[in-house]
Design a protein around this motif. Structure first.
Motif, PDB file in Angstrom:
ATOM      1  N   GLY B  46       0.708  -1.062  -0.057  1.00 50.60           N
ATOM      2  CA  GLY B  46       0.019  -0.050  -0.022  1.00 50.60           C
ATOM      3  C   GLY B  46       0.835   1.340  -0.023  1.00 50.60           C
ATOM      4  N   GLY B  47       0.502   2.263  -0.780  1.00 55.61           N
ATOM      5  CA  GLY B  47       1.366   3.317  -0.836  1.00 55.61           C
ATOM      6  C   GLY B  47       2.486   3.419  -1.947  1.00 55.61           C
ATOM      7  N   GLN B  48       2.715   2.394  -2.395  1.00 47.19           N
ATOM      8  CA  GLN B  48       3.920   2.216  -3.257  1.00 47.19           C
ATOM      9  C   GLN B  48       3.708   3.029  -4.418  1.00 47.19           C
ATOM     10  N   PHE B  49       4.536   3.470  -5.016  1.00 43.77           N
ATOM     11  CA  PHE B  49       4.473   4.013  -6.471  1.00 43.77           C
ATOM     12  C   PHE B  49       5.175   3.149  -7.465  1.00 43.77           C
ATOM     13  N   LEU B  50       4.502   2.150  -8.253  1.00 42.99           N
ATOM     14  CA  LEU B  50       5.122   1.266  -9.215  1.00 42.99           C
ATOM     15  C   LEU B  50       4.945   1.623 -10.223  1.00 42.99           C
ATOM     16  N   SER B  51       6.008   1.649 -11.138  1.00 45.33           N
ATOM     17  CA  SER B  51       5.862   1.674 -12.558  1.00 45.33           C
ATOM     18  C   SER B  51       5.996   0.487 -13.417  1.00 45.33           C
ATOM     19  N   LEU B  52       5.258   0.550 -14.537  1.00 49.69           N
ATOM     20  CA  LEU B  52       5.440  -0.996 -15.508  1.00 49.69           C
ATOM     21  C   LEU B  52       6.142  -0.340 -16.612  1.00 49.69           C
ATOM     22  N   LEU B  53       7.224  -0.861 -17.029  1.00 48.65           N
ATOM     23  CA  LEU B  53       7.764  -0.760 -18.234  1.00 48.65           C
ATOM     24  C   LEU B  53       7.779  -1.928 -19.213  1.00 48.65           C
ATOM     25  N   GLY B  54       7.826  -1.887 -20.319  1.00 47.79           N
ATOM     26  CA  GLY B  54       7.691  -2.852 -20.964  1.00 47.79           C
ATOM     27  C   GLY B  54       7.663  -2.720 -22.691  1.00 47.79           C
ATOM     28  N   PRO B  55       8.042  -3.619 -23.464  1.00 46.30           N
ATOM     29  CA  PRO B  55       7.775  -3.366 -24.987  1.00 46.30           C
ATOM     30  C   PRO B  55       6.169  -3.126 -25.043  1.00 46.30           C
ATOM     31  N   SER B  56       5.973  -2.296 -26.478  1.00 43.36           N
ATOM     32  CA  SER B  56       4.540  -2.346 -26.775  1.00 43.36           C
ATOM     33  C   SER B  56       3.974  -3.694 -27.078  1.00 43.36           C
ATOM     34  N   GLY B  57       2.666  -3.852 -26.463  1.00 44.43           N
ATOM     35  CA  GLY B  57       2.038  -5.010 -26.462  1.00 44.43           C
ATOM     36  C   GLY B  57       2.267  -6.175 -25.542  1.00 44.43           C
ATOM     37  N   CYS B  58       2.886  -5.876 -24.716  1.00 49.22           N
ATOM     38  CA  CYS B  58       3.446  -6.807 -23.880  1.00 49.22           C
ATOM     39  C   CYS B  58       2.524  -7.085 -22.420  1.00 49.22           C
ATOM     40  N   GLY B  59       1.330  -6.422 -22.438  1.00 45.96           N
ATOM     41  CA  GLY B  59       0.283  -6.750 -21.673  1.00 45.96           C
ATOM     42  C   GLY B  59       0.318  -5.635 -20.290  1.00 45.96           C
ATOM     43  N   LYS B  60       0.656  -4.537 -20.631  1.00 45.11           N
ATOM     44  CA  LYS B  60       0.547  -3.403 -19.486  1.00 45.11           C
ATOM     45  C   LYS B  60      -0.820  -2.877 -19.152  1.00 45.11           C
ATOM     46  N   SER B  61      -1.241  -2.575 -20.404  1.00 45.05           N
ATOM     47  CA  SER B  61      -2.832  -2.085 -20.242  1.00 45.05           C
ATOM     48  C   SER B  61      -3.620  -3.437 -19.517  1.00 45.05           C
ATOM     49  N   THR B  62      -3.443  -4.468 -20.134  1.00 46.07           N
ATOM     50  CA  THR B  62      -4.320  -5.744 -19.771  1.00 46.07           C
ATOM     51  C   THR B  62      -3.856  -5.512 -18.186  1.00 46.07           C
ATOM     52  N   LEU B  63      -2.891  -5.741 -17.548  1.00 44.82           N
ATOM     53  CA  LEU B  63      -2.727  -5.854 -16.495  1.00 44.82           C
ATOM     54  C   LEU B  63      -3.321  -4.673 -15.686  1.00 44.82           C
ATOM     55  N   LEU B  64      -3.062  -3.473 -15.822  1.00 42.58           N
ATOM     56  CA  LEU B  64      -4.045  -2.534 -15.239  1.00 42.58           C
ATOM     57  C   LEU B  64      -5.427  -2.807 -15.285  1.00 42.58           C
ATOM     58  N   SER B 223       8.515  -8.565 -20.034  1.00 44.97           N
ATOM     59  CA  SER B 223       8.851  -9.079 -21.111  1.00 44.97           C
ATOM     60  C   SER B 223       8.012  -9.194 -22.269  1.00 44.97           C
ATOM     61  N   PRO B 224       8.330  -9.140 -23.677  1.00 41.99           N
ATOM     62  CA  PRO B 224       7.270  -9.075 -24.568  1.00 41.99           C
ATOM     63  C   PRO B 224       6.542 -10.223 -24.253  1.00 41.99           C
ATOM     64  N   ARG B 225       5.274 -10.092 -25.285  1.00 41.82           N
ATOM     65  CA  ARG B 225       4.276 -11.148 -24.943  1.00 41.82           C
ATOM     66  C   ARG B 225       4.643 -12.489 -25.108  1.00 41.82           C
ATOM     67  N   PRO B 226       4.233 -13.462 -24.180  1.00 42.67           N
ATOM     68  CA  PRO B 226       3.098 -13.173 -23.081  1.00 42.67           C
ATOM     69  C   PRO B 226       3.874 -12.426 -21.853  1.00 42.67           C
ATOM     70  N   GLY B 227       3.350 -11.302 -21.357  1.00 42.00           N
ATOM     71  CA  GLY B 227       4.292 -10.551 -20.394  1.00 42.00           C
ATOM     72  C   GLY B 227       4.332 -11.384 -18.993  1.00 42.00           C
ATOM     73  N   ARG B 228       5.828 -11.547 -18.805  1.00 40.59           N
ATOM     74  CA  ARG B 228       5.952 -11.976 -17.439  1.00 40.59           C
ATOM     75  C   ARG B 228       6.996 -10.702 -17.006  1.00 40.59           C
ATOM     76  N   VAL B 229       7.284 -10.858 -15.500  1.00 40.56           N
ATOM     77  CA  VAL B 229       8.233  -9.680 -15.040  1.00 40.56           C
ATOM     78  C   VAL B 229       9.589 -10.240 -15.303  1.00 40.56           C
ATOM     79  N   VAL B 230      10.487  -9.388 -15.825  1.00 42.00           N
ATOM     80  CA  VAL B 230      11.607 -10.078 -16.246  1.00 42.00           C
ATOM     81  C   VAL B 230      12.828  -9.128 -15.080  1.00 42.00           C
ATOM     82  N   ALA B 231      12.207  -8.061 -14.708  1.00 43.76           N
ATOM     83  CA  ALA B 231      13.153  -7.423 -13.613  1.00 43.76           C
ATOM     84  C   ALA B 231      12.328  -6.409 -12.744  1.00 43.76           C
ATOM     85  N   ASP B 232      12.765  -6.636 -11.483  1.00 44.36           N
ATOM     86  CA  ASP B 232      12.160  -5.824 -10.447  1.00 44.36           C
ATOM     87  C   ASP B 232      12.931  -5.199  -9.528  1.00 44.36           C
TER      88      ASP B 232
END
Ligand code: ATP
Ligand code: ATP
Ligand code: VIB
Ligand code: MG
Ligand code: MG
Lengths: 313, 282, 266, 282, 266
Positions: B46-64, B223-232
């Protein structure tokens, strides 16, 4: 078309009927076809159904048919506005229109209609005859309530008590009401001082101007058909019902036919069969002009002719 | 960006924790099926500011959309504030990738839609909306219709609408994409201020690595689609951060870290037709 | 829609005036109407079309002037019936569309009834009308309503469903209830569609009122049509048709104007 | 990006010169009127790669529409290739700020719309379209419908459509806004290659200063509304430029120059409410 | 649309089957229809509604079975007329919309004529039809066309104009001609609107065909309605109405299906 002949050398006559399906009073025509009366006269007939008397007259007037079986009072109104047709025979001498009431109604004579609700269909001959009837019997129009009803709603309205009487063809209403298990009787306008012409034949000038023979032959054959129909009503209706493709039941035809046939005989037996009477035409025009808002300057004498009657003078 | 005039001081602990475990999202149609997200697991305090980065089409909007409860995972679960998401969180604010302004509402009325739907006091909210509009430089556009605005102006209106009610959970999908560098910086600073002050959990999608570093407590690279977390990557820069932080070596370090992850992904590179001018690049 | 072009340059000033006139919204339909009437008049005279078939515009004009009182008072009756039927169709039509979009199952269940209400000819069930409702103004308004609501339903349904998935997401992200989604998103999106439905509805409401008057009435333009037709008053009949058409145009453009007033954001 | 298979070698001098003189564009409505551009005069030599930079709402898209001949100046004139613009140039390619894909066409058919409208050989063009799709990393999406794509994917399809016919005049309105940094870089390189090889005049709107420096022969910085040119910077870096050019001091110099112009404009700054955390910034 | 829920858990398996059934697209309308027919039957019997007014469904069923040949052959006639009128209305309606969007002046000029064609009752000008065209199938198809094309025009016009300014810019940036803008942008955008127009058109084409058969014809369901009415065959009349409604529903859903096949991208 008029004057053309078919392979057998028969003259072809296209007959416009006044309704879009067969009605009991079409039986004589169908019988005359069936029994070969037309063939005997050297003519071949084709029957054309139209949407009503007005359209039947129009068909003849515009050359789409040669002869028309129509309500002559409707034809008269069309003639007034210049449609080129003439009546060549009056067949039904007594007008069928009247006030139909249920059997147990108190109405016995014209004067009894004061204060009552009368169902009538605007635009038809019955709506013209209602004021004529009232006037002939000195009943102010305000003394009755005219309820405008569609033709197909009148009987239901009478049976449901929405009106006390309905204006229209008496024999038709009576048999329809009998069909619903009630009894009814009719006060004919023609017995109450408001008489107009009813059914007969009209022809266009193609026939009247050059081929009167054909008209005469046609009428002669028709008359045989009429006589046969009168003698054999059951059989006539059987033939007509079969011809109608199931749109007319035999029982409905017979109950209509007997009612109609009572109206056919001429009142004046001296005149030949089918005669148009000068006075009947004059009276009709008078009523149409006075009560129907019909206008025009066609002379009454130009509306009919008795020149082509089979038992001609 | 300022909190509503009548709002209380920062209330700690109100911001919602997000738990994502084993989430898979497959878009299936009769013709084909696409796995947008695959076995994604993470947790956002709670309260964290998290950014999602990733190539276009990797599922960022989907996750949101999944976190928002607008769509549901094909498998796995998403929790917000301890309960499984079935519908949007009551205290959600969301900026979509498209502006989604209602063409029949003026700018101010588009912002006040948030108030209307939440049955908030329209009059008080109108003042707050005006304040927000002024902050994003659109005070003169209050009564314009969306079709009279430029792309960046529309995007700013969408941002105002999303934060009008001072939400505890803020999901932003490339909210500054159509803004010029200066406006963008300004709004980033304001957003960082607001998030810190108001104790809001923010999930922020961006394509700007430096923007992500500047704003975030933590960055997820997908990562590119299918989106997984490659760096945290946890961004441990002091707050409040001024824009000058971008000139510090530690900032450059973080940017370098993220860039490296991207380079390792080799995005697009492998798809280049042979014989292309690859040699001249970088 | 051409007007004669003066051969010399001098004519520029008046031509500009004409141009401006030609651009006015009422100009094209007016030219069309005048043209049609002229063609009609000439045809009737040249081809000697008989009066009982198609009277000349001049005859119709005379009949219209002579019977102005009759036409006017009956037109008012038809107008009132039309407006009542139209108002009903607008309200019920939109409500039905809302119901059918909100509860698709109810929508599917209702549809056969709605389609039946359209394809069953009103004149065929006139006896039912006469006995259950009676004749007159109520019946006419009711038939006007039945004839008019269907386009409203169909167009409003299309409109209510015309929202993008994104906008629905936006509304839901705000926690909007189904009702709020309707109020703030679906209804405004549907407005242009509803207006289109209403434009059709007003035309059909007139037809319905006329049919209602056919079925049983003692006033209204429909009644006048029946009577004049039966009595072969062809000129008055056509005068009534002209009045009817004028009424139709006025109402149609009225709804269009209403649409422009409501949809200001375009 | 590669030229069409059947196209000839670079034809010098075909690219169109753009002349803009005294252009004013006023959007007038019954309620208000907005001057989007004011007295704008400049000239773009044929084959130049020009970037437009400026704050959101300053009139960049408007200027592009005017050059394209889609709108007309309220006063002043625009010439392309020596003739006053009244309709779109016959050899124009345009990327719009919105993606404007036709929802009823698949990805490849959306790209081939350009071929259909220009009555080009659809079969040959289909091969070229496939090539372009592969270049932007969308070879797998050929038969998808737009609604199945992410924002960045849609934008890439729009770019392919604009360059399918190898236009001599290319107008691009923030074409890379929705792309991640890596894809964006890749596409910038490809675009630079293409423009140089094919002798195309490009007017490119972007919010990324470094992208503008990387791509351009010349950068115009515009003022806030009403848009005027406040800086006209010629970027004199050698071509072809690899991405490594971004690490050179001269590159940083140009970026600094443009940034300075922006800072001088003081965008947004003056509109901040008093008492805000101004102090912490930069 | 509820079905009885078994009180014990054991009923789960069959209930699932019922559930699946209840979800099928044809289920809701079917339940509605069956329900309506049941209510009708009960009301007629309990309230003792006279036969000449409203026959019971069972009577109608008997009449329908007895007169099946008559109903079927006449239904085919009406179907043919309807389809011809509908096809005409689709083609002419879309063409008119295209003309009116491409040349707004022509559109404004045409509009009064189109509105007039709607509000003028066909029965009032039936004599003209009969004399110029004759009676029968042609007249019916023509009236079906006249009744049906208006919703196509109005909806298609809305659809052709529903394109965004951005898309128009896109097309023009490619150098698209007016015709290409129509072909590649306006027409596809208008398709969902045209489908909606066609859904209305098919319903109105049926009505038109029936009205045409009233005016002058010796076959078709409209003819059958008039005749059975005049000859007091009330049960056959209602059987004809049922066949008519069934035909209406089939055609309506047919157009809807067509729409779904054409608009695949949604
Ligand atoms: N159709 C329109 N009607 C009214 N005003 C408009 C219209 N289009 C643009 N404007 C106004 O003109 C100005 C310039 O708009 P434009 O879209 O050209 O900006 P821009 O530089 O492209 O901005 P952005 O970077 O946000 O896309 C803005 O103030 C906008 O409000
Ligand atoms: N409605 C949908 N139907 C089918 N596929 C979809 C749908 N929405 C998204 N996808 C697919 O899911 C994947 C992820 O899409 P998403 O929009 O989440 O990407 P993104 O990371 O937001 O990309 P971008 O940065 O371009 O916006 C894409 O491959 C896209 O094609
Ligand atoms: C204008 C007009 N023309 C003809 C008829 C004939 N008609 C059709 S049904 C019926 C009942 C007798 O069977 C009669 C007489 C009419 N009614 N009205
Ligand atoms: Mg996205
Ligand atoms: Mg722009």
């Amino acid at each position: 078309a008029a004057g053309t002949t078919d392979a057998d050398g028969n003259r072809e006559v296209r007959v416009a009927l006044d309704w879009n399906s067969y009605v009991a009073y079409h039986a004589p025509l169908v019988i005359a076809q069936e029994k070969g009366f037309f063939d005997e006269e050297g003519i071949t007939t084709t029957l054309q159904l139209t949407a009503g008397s007005k359209d039947g007259v129009l068909a003849v007037g515009t050359g789409k048919a040669d002869i028309g079986w129509v309500d002559l009072s409707t034809a008269a109104a069309s003639m007034m506005s210049g449609l080129p047709v003439v009546s060549v025979a009056t067949v039904q001498h007594k007008n069928a229109t009247g006030l139909t009431v249920l059997e147990d109604s108190a109405i016995q004579e014209p004067d009894d209609v004061r204060g009552l609700r009368i169902g009538s269909t605007p635009g038809g001959s019955d709506s013209t005859l209602v004021p004529a009837f009232l006037s002939a019997n000195d009943i102010p129009e305000d003394d009755v309530t005219i309820v405008n009803l569609p033709a197909n709603g009148k009987i239901a309205a009478l049976l449901a008590g929405k009106v006390d009487a309905i204006s229209g063809q008496g024999y038709y209403a009576q048999s329809a009401i009998a069909d619903a298990g009630e009894e009814a009787r009719t006060l004919l306008y023609s017995d109450a001082g408001a008489d107009v012409l009813d059914h007969g034949f009209v022809a266009g000038n193609a026939l009247t101007d050059g081929d009167g023979e054909t008209i005469t032959a046609f009428l002669r054959a028709y008359r045989k058909g009429l006589d046969y129909t009168e003698e054999n009503q059951e059989e006539a209706c059987e033939v007509l019902a079969a011809e109608s493709d199931g749109t007319l039941t035999e029982s409905f035809c017979t109950s209509q036919l007997s009612g109609w046939l009572e109206l056919v005989p001429a009142a004046d037996t001296d005149a030949p069969w089918g005669s148009n009477s000068e006075s009947a035409w004059a009276d009709t025009i008078d009523i149409l002009q006075t009560y129907g808002g019909v206008e025009g300057d066609t002379a009454v004498a130009d509306m009919y002719t008795n020149d082509f009657l089979p038992d001609g003078q | 960006m300022a909190a509503p005039g009548q709002a209380a001081a920062p209330a700690s602990g109100r911001a919602a924790r997000i738990g994502i475990s084993g989430v898979e999202r497959v878009y299936a149609s009769t013709r084909s099926s696409v796995t947008a997200l695959h076995d994604l697991t993470t947790e956002v305090p709670g309260g964290q500011f998290l950014s999602l980065l990733g190539p276009s089409g990797c599922g960022k909007s989907t996750l949101l959309r999944l976190i928002a409860g607008l769509e549901h995972p094909t498998s796995g679960t998403i929790e917000v504030g301890g309960t499984t998401v079935t519908a949007p969180h009551p205290d959600l604010g969301m900026v979509f990738q498209e502006d989604l302004l209602m063409p029949w509402r003026t700018v101010i009325d588009n912002i006040l839609l948030q108030a209307d739907v939440r049955r908030a006091d329209r009059k008080a909210m109108r003042d707050r909306a005006r304040e927000l509009l002024a902050q994003v430089g659109l005070e003169a556009c209050e009564n314009k219709y969306p079709r009279e605005l430029s792309g960046g102006m529309r995007q700013r209106v969408g941002i105002c609408r999303a934060i009008l009610h001072d939400p505890r959970l803020l999901l932003m999908d490339e909210p500054f994409a159509a803004l010029d560098a200066m406006t963008r910086d300004q709004m980033a600073v304001d957003l960082a201020d607001m998030a810190a002050q108001r104790d809001t959990t923010v999930v922020f999608v961006t394509h700007s690595i430096s923007e992500a570093v500047f704003l975030s407590d933590r960055i997820l690279v997908m990562s590119p689609r299918p989106g997984r977390v490659v760096a945290d990557i946890t961004v441990d820069l002091p707050r409040p951060r001024g824009l000058h932080v971008r000139e510090t070596p530690r900032f450059a370090d973080y940017v370098g870290q993220v860039t490296e992850v991207f380079e390792d992904l080799g995005i697009l590179r492998d798809r280049r037709p042979a014989g292309h001018h690859e040699g001249t690049q970088r | 829609m051409s007007h004669s072009t003066a051969p010399t340059g001098r004519a520029t000033a008046p031509r500009t005036g004409l141009r401006r006139l030609a651009g006015a919204p009422g100009f094209a339909p007016l030219v069309m109407l005048v043209g049609l009437v002229a063609v009609w008049q000439v045809c009737v005279r040249v081809l000697d079309v008989p009066f009982y078939l198609l009277p000349a515009p001049s005859d119709i004009w005379t009949a219209g002037v002579d019977n102005w009182g009759l036409l006017w008072s009956n037109a008012l009756v038809t107008l009132a019936e039309t407006l009542v039927g139209f108002a009903l169709s607008a309200v019920v039509g939109v409500l039905l569309a809302v119901v059918m979009v909100a509860w698709p199952l109810a929508g599917r269940a209702l549809y056969p009834v709605l389609v039946a209400s359209q394809v069953i000819p009103k004149v065929a069930i006139a006896p039912l009308f006469v006995v259950w409702i009676g004749t007159g103004v109520t019946t006419s308004s009711l038939i006007a309503f039945v004839m008019a609501f269907f386009p409203v339903v169909v167009n409003a349904t299309q409109g209510l469903n015309s929202v993008s998935e994104g906008s629905l997401h936006l509304m839901r992200s705000m926690g909007a209830s189904q009702w709020q989604v309707f109020r703030y998103l679906r209804l405004p999106s549907a407005l242009p569609f509803i207006i289109t439905g209403l434009q059709l509805a007003i035309a059909f409401a007139i037809v319905g009122a006329i049919v209602g008057e056919f079925v049983g009435s003692d006033s209204g333009l429909g009644y006048l049509l029946i009577v004049t037709q039966g009595n072969l008053m062809t000129d008055t009949l056509f005068a009534a048709l002209v009045v009817l058409t004028a009424m139709g145009l006025l109402l149609y453009y009225g709804v269009e104007l209403l649409g422009r007033l409501v949809i200001r954001w375009k």
